[in-house]
Design a protein around this motif. Sequence first.
Motif, PDB file in Angstrom:
ATOM      1  N   SER A 111     -24.588  50.400 -36.792  1.00 25.97           N
ATOM      2  CA  SER A 111     -23.246  50.367 -37.397  1.00 25.97           C
ATOM      3  C   SER A 111     -23.303  49.995 -38.883  1.00 25.97           C
ATOM      4  CB  SER A 111     -22.350  49.362 -36.665  1.00 25.97           C
ATOM      5  OG  SER A 111     -22.414  49.562 -35.282  1.00 25.97           O
ATOM      6  N   VAL A 112     -24.381  49.306 -39.292  1.00 21.69           N
ATOM      7  CA  VAL A 112     -24.524  48.970 -40.717  1.00 21.69           C
ATOM      8  C   VAL A 112     -25.805  49.598 -41.284  1.00 21.69           C
ATOM      9  CG1 VAL A 112     -23.213  46.801 -40.605  1.00 21.69           C
ATOM     10  CG2 VAL A 112     -25.663  46.751 -40.136  1.00 21.69           C
ATOM     11  N   GLY A 113     -26.176  50.758 -40.686  1.00 20.11           N
ATOM     12  CA  GLY A 113     -27.471  51.369 -40.985  1.00 20.11           C
ATOM     13  C   GLY A 113     -27.609  52.045 -42.340  1.00 20.11           C
ATOM     14  N   GLU A 131     -23.142  53.966 -46.581  1.00 19.49           N
ATOM     15  CA  GLU A 131     -21.906  54.652 -46.168  1.00 19.49           C
ATOM     16  C   GLU A 131     -21.317  53.962 -44.929  1.00 19.49           C
ATOM     17  OE1 GLU A 131     -24.843  56.280 -46.729  1.00 19.49           O
ATOM     18  OE2 GLU A 131     -24.230  56.921 -48.734  1.00 19.49           O
ATOM     19  N   ARG A 132     -22.203  53.625 -44.000  1.00 19.50           N
ATOM     20  CA  ARG A 132     -21.702  52.985 -42.771  1.00 19.50           C
ATOM     21  C   ARG A 132     -21.139  51.596 -43.052  1.00 19.50           C
ATOM     22  NH1 ARG A 132     -24.812  54.934 -37.433  1.00 19.50           N
ATOM     23  NH2 ARG A 132     -24.386  57.114 -37.818  1.00 19.50           N
ATOM     24  N   ILE A 133     -21.768  50.888 -43.968  1.00 19.45           N
ATOM     25  CA  ILE A 133     -21.254  49.557 -44.315  1.00 19.45           C
ATOM     26  C   ILE A 133     -19.849  49.715 -44.910  1.00 19.45           C
ATOM     27  CG2 ILE A 133     -21.568  47.558 -45.856  1.00 19.45           C
ATOM     28  CD1 ILE A 133     -24.598  47.861 -45.399  1.00 19.45           C
ATOM     29  N   ALA A 134     -19.673  50.753 -45.712  1.00 18.87           N
ATOM     30  CA  ALA A 134     -18.351  51.001 -46.302  1.00 18.87           C
ATOM     31  C   ALA A 134     -17.329  51.309 -45.202  1.00 18.87           C
ATOM     32  CB  ALA A 134     -18.446  52.155 -47.297  1.00 18.87           C
ATOM     33  N   VAL A 150     -20.104  39.148 -37.653  1.00 22.21           N
ATOM     34  CA  VAL A 150     -21.545  38.901 -37.544  1.00 22.21           C
ATOM     35  C   VAL A 150     -22.243  40.237 -37.738  1.00 22.21           C
ATOM     36  CG1 VAL A 150     -23.389  38.195 -35.969  1.00 22.21           C
ATOM     37  CG2 VAL A 150     -21.204  36.986 -35.944  1.00 22.21           C
ATOM     38  N   VAL A 151     -23.234  40.278 -38.599  1.00 15.37           N
ATOM     39  CA  VAL A 151     -23.948  41.542 -38.755  1.00 15.37           C
ATOM     40  C   VAL A 151     -25.438  41.409 -38.496  1.00 15.37           C
ATOM     41  CG1 VAL A 151     -22.394  42.838 -40.275  1.00 15.37           C
ATOM     42  CG2 VAL A 151     -23.988  41.199 -41.270  1.00 15.37           C
ATOM     43  N   SER A 152     -26.004  42.531 -38.036  1.00 13.38           N
ATOM     44  CA  SER A 152     -27.457  42.667 -37.866  1.00 13.38           C
ATOM     45  C   SER A 152     -28.048  43.183 -39.167  1.00 13.38           C
ATOM     46  CB  SER A 152     -27.765  43.734 -36.818  1.00 13.38           C
ATOM     47  OG  SER A 152     -27.429  43.310 -35.549  1.00 13.38           O
ATOM     48  N   ALA A 153     -29.364  43.261 -39.181  1.00 12.01           N
ATOM     49  CA  ALA A 153     -30.048  43.942 -40.277  1.00 12.01           C
ATOM     50  C   ALA A 153     -29.782  45.446 -40.154  1.00 12.01           C
ATOM     51  CB  ALA A 153     -31.538  43.677 -40.175  1.00 12.01           C
ATOM     52  N   MET A 154     -29.921  46.184 -41.245  1.00 18.80           N
ATOM     53  CA  MET A 154     -29.762  47.643 -41.179  1.00 18.80           C
ATOM     54  C   MET A 154     -30.812  48.192 -40.202  1.00 18.80           C
ATOM     55  SD  MET A 154     -29.235  48.151 -45.263  1.00 18.80           S
ATOM     56  CE  MET A 154     -28.708  49.856 -45.385  1.00 18.80           C
ATOM     57  N   SER A 155     -30.446  49.254 -39.460  1.00 19.28           N
ATOM     58  CA  SER A 155     -31.355  49.691 -38.389  1.00 19.28           C
ATOM     59  C   SER A 155     -32.743  50.010 -38.946  1.00 19.28           C
ATOM     60  CB  SER A 155     -30.783  50.898 -37.648  1.00 19.28           C
ATOM     61  OG  SER A 155     -30.550  51.926 -38.545  1.00 19.28           O
ATOM     62  N   GLY A 156     -33.748  49.605 -38.230  1.00 18.56           N
ATOM     63  CA  GLY A 156     -35.136  49.839 -38.644  1.00 18.56           C
ATOM     64  C   GLY A 156     -35.697  48.731 -39.522  1.00 18.56           C
ATOM     65  N   GLU A 157     -34.810  47.916 -40.113  1.00 22.77           N
ATOM     66  CA  GLU A 157     -35.270  46.917 -41.083  1.00 22.77           C
ATOM     67  C   GLU A 157     -36.118  45.816 -40.428  1.00 22.77           C
ATOM     68  OE1 GLU A 157     -35.509  46.967 -44.099  1.00 22.77           O
ATOM     69  OE2 GLU A 157     -35.703  44.891 -44.796  1.00 22.77           O
ATOM     70  N   THR A 158     -35.670  45.321 -39.277  1.00 24.44           N
ATOM     71  CA  THR A 158     -36.440  44.244 -38.639  1.00 24.44           C
ATOM     72  C   THR A 158     -37.829  44.751 -38.259  1.00 24.44           C
ATOM     73  OG1 THR A 158     -34.350  43.353 -37.848  1.00 24.44           O
ATOM     74  CG2 THR A 158     -36.338  42.448 -36.850  1.00 24.44           C
ATOM     75  N   ILE A 205     -18.263  43.581 -29.709  1.00 22.32           N
ATOM     76  CA  ILE A 205     -19.625  43.965 -30.075  1.00 22.32           C
ATOM     77  C   ILE A 205     -19.620  45.453 -30.426  1.00 22.32           C
ATOM     78  CG2 ILE A 205     -22.024  44.140 -29.244  1.00 22.32           C
ATOM     79  CD1 ILE A 205     -21.226  41.241 -29.162  1.00 22.32           C
ATOM     80  N   TYR A 206     -19.794  45.752 -31.691  1.00 27.11           N
ATOM     81  CA  TYR A 206     -19.831  47.166 -32.103  1.00 27.11           C
ATOM     82  C   TYR A 206     -21.275  47.647 -32.109  1.00 27.11           C
ATOM     83  CZ  TYR A 206     -14.985  46.890 -33.429  1.00 27.11           C
ATOM     84  OH  TYR A 206     -13.618  46.752 -33.385  1.00 27.11           O
ATOM     85  N   THR A 207     -21.527  48.722 -31.371  1.00 23.03           N
ATOM     86  CA  THR A 207     -22.885  49.239 -31.297  1.00 23.03           C
ATOM     87  C   THR A 207     -22.828  50.757 -31.218  1.00 23.03           C
ATOM     88  OG1 THR A 207     -24.949  49.089 -30.063  1.00 23.03           O
ATOM     89  CG2 THR A 207     -22.942  48.781 -28.779  1.00 23.03           C
ATOM     90  N   ASP A 208     -23.926  51.381 -30.779  1.00 17.24           N
ATOM     91  CA  ASP A 208     -23.910  52.841 -30.755  1.00 17.24           C
ATOM     92  C   ASP A 208     -23.582  53.403 -29.377  1.00 17.24           C
ATOM     93  OD1 ASP A 208     -26.251  52.115 -29.552  1.00 17.24           O
ATOM     94  OD2 ASP A 208     -27.542  53.430 -30.721  1.00 17.24           O
TER      95      ASP A 208
END
Length: 411
Positions: free
Chosen positions: A12-14, A17-20, A39-47, A171-174
Amino acid sequence: MALIVQKFGGTSVGSVERIAQVAEKIKGFKAQGHDLVIVVSAMSGETNRLIGLARDICADPDQREMDVILSTGEQVTIGLLAMKLKSIGVPAISYTGAQVRIETDSSFGKARIQHIDEAKLRAELDAGKVVIVAGFQGVDGQGNITTLGRGGSDTTGVALAAALKADECQIYTDVDGVYTTDPRVVESARRLEKVTFEEMLEMASLGSKVLQIRASNSPANTTCHCVCCTVSRGPDLITLEEDLSMEQPVISGIAFNRDEAKLTIRGVPDTPGVAYKILGPVSAANIEIDMIVQNVSKDQTTDFTFTVNRNDQRRTEEILRKVATDIGAREVAGDSAIAKVSIVGVGMRSHAGVASKMFEALSRHGINILMISTSEIKISVVIDEKYLELAVRTLHSAFELDAPEQDSDHI
Ligand code: ADP
Ligand code: ASP
Ligand code: MG
């Protein structure tokens, strides 16, 4: 007007554009007059990227420093989101876990939340701001940065909602909810309308990534009303119930993971205290042991097998080799090509024959069971990793979890 905790996952914050897009969504909720903690996660793939960097520099990274590195992923997204919100006229402020003071124990990489200081959050909310908190991280009593284990931003979201007595945790996810199993593996998986908190905890601990909540010291409580949704579809989906009084299916879901490795110590002298001599040093190294099997003894010796997280396999093997020498065992063998498949359901409490149905279904497909463990509401088996998807599909249909086939006749 309500107090809502919203958690946005990696996808969702990947991207910027998605963050916007997320910022616009938050603006909409804020305009309705709600108090919002995000609450936000890291951008996908970042961890994963950060873990890769650490492993490139050192095969067995220091755990304290690992958490210093991993916590940066979430720190980037809180800053980006706060910046975007301010730029579109929404007062917002970002905080890391340590700044809020999400206090945890000192188990780096799998820390448990012990206390959340809500004073700062309340003050910012009272000042009309959207408060953005980095998921997946906290700080221990000595001021060290800690992380909560993979997927830990869900835990942060649920724990903050509980601490603040929020009206809702979203919880917003895919995926648009919790399914009977991972819909990426079983196409016919069904979305659950309701699931008990107990089942969700069990599914999460057994590998269902969708809602990675942890029990125990976390202040999450069973009254938290939680929904799962995608950014583009509204939140109206899953409810975590304290208890479901209506008729329950025997099995609610199937979870699986590839995160474990199996260690066997062979030719162990079968004497009292030997299990302690093997597992004591492993626990002392703060390595969590999951399943344990001790074989029937032959010629006064036995084989002892247990599983640990794959990340701990190397360290465990080193410890075991030393133990093997001390107790006069024959050899130590490790195997990471395994997977654990679990069936979960509170309905199991009132139904007999669930285990035999599970084993029969697996045997029909020639899937060998390497280890078994059961508790009141779950049965787990360890199998060869190559059979994982077949096993999940087989059990999904054996326990009649498949969604009814779509009527393909109508045009
Ligand atoms: P996020 O980055 O938003 O936290 P995750 O990848 O951690 O998202 O979790 C969402 C994924 O969880 C889904 O894409 C799906 O593949 C997986 N998943 C595993 N088990 C389940 C389940 N029982 N129901 C729904 N999704 C599941
Ligand atoms: N970024 C962390 C992870 O990938 C935590 C999370 O996304 O929930 O595991
Ligand atoms: Mg996740």
